[in-house]
Design an enzyme around this catalytic site. Structure first.
Site, PDB file in Angstrom:
ATOM      1  N   ARG A  42       0.830  -1.217   0.000  1.00 28.00           N
ATOM      2  CA  ARG A  42       0.000   0.000   0.000  1.00 28.00           C
ATOM      3  C   ARG A  42       0.861   1.263   0.000  1.00 28.00           C
ATOM      4  O   ARG A  42       0.443   2.307  -0.499  1.00 28.00           O
ATOM      5  CB  ARG A  42      -0.937  -0.018   1.217  1.00 28.00           C
ATOM      6  CG  ARG A  42      -2.040   1.068   1.186  1.00 28.00           C
ATOM      7  CD  ARG A  42      -3.062   0.820   2.296  1.00 28.00           C
ATOM      8  NE  ARG A  42      -4.197   1.749   2.282  1.00 28.00           N
ATOM      9  CZ  ARG A  42      -4.372   2.718   3.180  1.00 28.00           C
ATOM     10  NH1 ARG A  42      -3.504   2.902   4.154  1.00 28.00           N
ATOM     11  NH2 ARG A  42      -5.423   3.513   3.109  1.00 28.00           N
ATOM     12  N   LEU A  68      -7.192   7.806  -0.649  1.00 28.38           N
ATOM     13  CA  LEU A  68      -7.062   6.354  -0.782  1.00 28.38           C
ATOM     14  C   LEU A  68      -7.940   5.790   0.339  1.00 28.38           C
ATOM     15  O   LEU A  68      -7.770   6.146   1.495  1.00 28.38           O
ATOM     16  CB  LEU A  68      -5.597   5.952  -0.566  1.00 28.38           C
ATOM     17  CG  LEU A  68      -5.114   4.583  -1.047  1.00 28.38           C
ATOM     18  CD1 LEU A  68      -3.639   4.422  -0.784  1.00 28.38           C
ATOM     19  CD2 LEU A  68      -5.882   3.427  -0.517  1.00 28.38           C
ATOM     20  N   SER A  69      -8.875   4.912  -0.008  1.00 31.55           N
ATOM     21  CA  SER A  69      -9.861   4.434   0.974  1.00 31.55           C
ATOM     22  C   SER A  69      -9.203   3.660   2.123  1.00 31.55           C
ATOM     23  O   SER A  69      -8.111   3.109   1.976  1.00 31.55           O
ATOM     24  CB  SER A  69     -10.888   3.523   0.291  1.00 31.55           C
ATOM     25  OG  SER A  69     -11.381   4.127  -0.868  1.00 31.55           O
ATOM     26  N   GLN A  70      -9.944   3.606   3.238  1.00 35.80           N
ATOM     27  CA  GLN A  70      -9.509   2.864   4.428  1.00 35.80           C
ATOM     28  C   GLN A  70      -9.355   1.371   4.070  1.00 35.80           C
ATOM     29  O   GLN A  70     -10.233   0.810   3.395  1.00 35.80           O
ATOM     30  CB  GLN A  70     -10.601   3.036   5.481  1.00 35.80           C
ATOM     31  CG  GLN A  70     -10.346   2.377   6.793  1.00 35.80           C
ATOM     32  CD  GLN A  70     -11.604   2.393   7.667  1.00 35.80           C
ATOM     33  OE1 GLN A  70     -12.625   2.959   7.294  1.00 35.80           O
ATOM     34  NE2 GLN A  70     -11.498   1.764   8.811  1.00 35.80           N
ATOM     35  N   PRO A  71      -8.277   0.727   4.495  1.00 30.60           N
ATOM     36  CA  PRO A  71      -8.090  -0.695   4.175  1.00 30.60           C
ATOM     37  C   PRO A  71      -9.296  -1.573   4.523  1.00 30.60           C
ATOM     38  O   PRO A  71      -9.646  -2.475   3.764  1.00 30.60           O
ATOM     39  CB  PRO A  71      -6.855  -1.087   4.996  1.00 30.60           C
ATOM     40  CG  PRO A  71      -6.075   0.174   5.084  1.00 30.60           C
ATOM     41  CD  PRO A  71      -7.097   1.279   5.188  1.00 30.60           C
TER      42      PRO A  71
END
Ligand code: SAM
Length: 218
Positions: A42, A68-71
């Site tokens: 990431r 960038l979206s939350q994992p």
């Protein structure tokens, strides 16, 4: 490898595994998804100044007022696509390219569209560098879909539309599924499944995404 680089690598490996454990505790169950989170780097998808935060379970800025979206959310949406059996997937909102990389790592054929030229070019370079030849990227308005590559048996919207654009319904194969955050202010992660001309909706959980916008910024 010099010791400094080795040190960075080991720290990154440890923090990645901590993230995987956390996602598992939060209810992500599919081993393939946890494996993808453990193996897709990431930190490559972030500016160097933020890369030390790459394995926190949090959304992070990628410039152009985008994130960038939350994992956890990436893992959850990926899990939904896998459960639906999707293999040929359209993504609206390439952003950093991380979600596309996760799907490509899992062997999916990914067609991902981004409206901001700077993000599109960066993502293309990163995915090429990582060797994901099954991720195809396009600069454009994702609301139009990718007609030449349709039909898709899976779609993932990583920006929130008011409702699903008509072109996407047209390009969804019978039996295919769309995973999308729906709603303008409060959004629900929603699974839409096509059965002939019927589209069944199932709400999963509340989420927060940036909105789908029109127009292309070259
Ligand atoms: N999936 C991304 C990732 O892994 O980094 C995160 C996506 S970010 C939350 C949402 C993205 O959707 C932004 O990059 C934004 O520019 C893009 N977007 C918004 N409206 C769009 C549209 N109509 N067509 C294509 N991309 C769009």
């Amino acid at each position: 490898m010099n010791t400094e680089l080795q040190g960075i690598g080991m720290t990154s490996q440890r923090t990645r595994m901590r993230l995987v454990e956390r996602l598992s505790d939060e209810g992500i169950q599919r081993v393939e998804v946890l494996d993808a989170i453990a193996n897709v780097p990431r930190h490559i998808f972030l500016d160097e100044a933020l890369s030390h935060r790459a394995y926190e379970d949090t959304a992070l800025p990628i410039g152009y007022q985008q994130t960038l979206s939350q994992p956890y959310v990436v893992a959850r949406m990926t899990e939904m696509l896998l459960a639906a059996g999707a293999t040929r997937i359209l993504e609206l909102g390439t952003g950093s390219g991380y979600q596309a990389a996760i799907l490509a790592y899992l062997g999916k054929e990914v067609y991902s569209i981004e409206r901001i030229g700077g993000l599109h070019r960066q993502a293309r370079e990163r995915l090429q560098r990582l060797g994901y030849r099954n991720a195809h990227l396009r600069l454009g308005d994702g609301s139009q879909g990718w007609p030449e590559a349709a039909p898709f048996d899976g779609m993932i919207l990583t920006a929130a539309p008011g409702d699903i654009p008509a072109a996407l319904y047209d390009q969804l194969a019978d039996g295919g599924s769309i995973v999308a955050p729906l709603g303008r202010d409060t959004q629900m992660l929603t699974l839409i499944t096509r059965n002939g001309d019927e589209f069944e909706r199932r709400e999963i959980e509340p989420v927060r995404f940036v909105p789908v916008l029109g127009g292309v910024v070259r």
